[in-house]
Design an enzyme around this catalytic site. Sequence first.
Site, PDB file in Angstrom:
ATOM      1  N   HIS A  73     -29.946 -21.409  34.440  1.00 17.88           N
ATOM      2  CA  HIS A  73     -29.804 -20.679  33.376  1.00 17.88           C
ATOM      3  C   HIS A  73     -29.239 -21.214  32.043  1.00 17.88           C
ATOM      4  O   HIS A  73     -28.197 -22.351  32.684  1.00 17.88           O
ATOM      5  CB  HIS A  73     -28.915 -19.409  33.675  1.00 17.88           C
ATOM      6  CG  HIS A  73     -27.723 -19.609  34.638  1.00 17.88           C
ATOM      7  ND1 HIS A  73     -27.922 -20.040  35.912  1.00 17.88           N
ATOM      8  CD2 HIS A  73     -26.399 -19.650  33.908  1.00 17.88           C
ATOM      9  CE1 HIS A  73     -26.359 -20.190  36.184  1.00 17.88           C
ATOM     10  NE2 HIS A  73     -25.712 -20.032  35.281  1.00 17.88           N
ATOM     11  N   HIS A  95     -26.117 -20.889  29.169  1.00 17.69           N
ATOM     12  CA  HIS A  95     -25.228 -20.026  28.639  1.00 17.69           C
ATOM     13  C   HIS A  95     -25.496 -20.294  27.009  1.00 17.69           C
ATOM     14  O   HIS A  95     -25.500 -21.335  26.674  1.00 17.69           O
ATOM     15  CB  HIS A  95     -23.888 -20.478  28.985  1.00 17.69           C
ATOM     16  CG  HIS A  95     -23.547 -20.156  30.393  1.00 17.69           C
ATOM     17  ND1 HIS A  95     -22.756 -19.062  30.817  1.00 17.69           N
ATOM     18  CD2 HIS A  95     -23.816 -20.971  31.626  1.00 17.69           C
ATOM     19  CE1 HIS A  95     -22.564 -19.045  32.314  1.00 17.69           C
ATOM     20  NE2 HIS A  95     -23.153 -20.196  32.517  1.00 17.69           N
TER      21      HIS A  95
END
Length: 142
Positions: free
Chosen positions: A99, A101
Amino acid sequence: MEGCIFCALANGEIPTNTVYEDEEFRVILDANPANIGHSLVLPKKHGENIFELDAQTVGKAHALAKKVAEAQKKVLNCDGVNILQNNGEASGQTVMHYHVHVIPRYKGDKVGLGAFGQCVELDKEETQKYLEKLSKAVSENE
Ligand code: AMP
Ligand code: ZN
């Protein structure tokens, strides 16, 4: 992947605050935001980290992070944005599904990512040695 929380969130099996969704990605709000609007770009496809995920998906995730950053700047009027992506426990990764940020930043805010926290001292020879080794490894990895 069975038991992966980000697989469940990305694929809509668990409802979450969705900023954006397409066939390959979902962008959600972080449950513990460093600032309002802190978002996570999640590929729907499972890959633990950058070492596991294909380069095309990594590239698309970063392009999507740019869109999210631009939206944050427009909507939140932030002064800056951190794009952060952890790989492996040693780097601070806590959820083992790749992922990115995207964190809105404001002058003087107290988000603790600004510095690396350490700076190693290397002599010129050592720097040159690693420069050559890394340069070779990157060129060979095409
Ligand atoms: P990292 O340390 O890069 O693995 O970051 C994991 C991030 O995921 C942290 O910022 C958490 O706050 C966030 N997080 C963990 N679980 C959830 C969840 N269920 N929904 C949204 N964000 C989450
Ligand atoms: Zn997953």
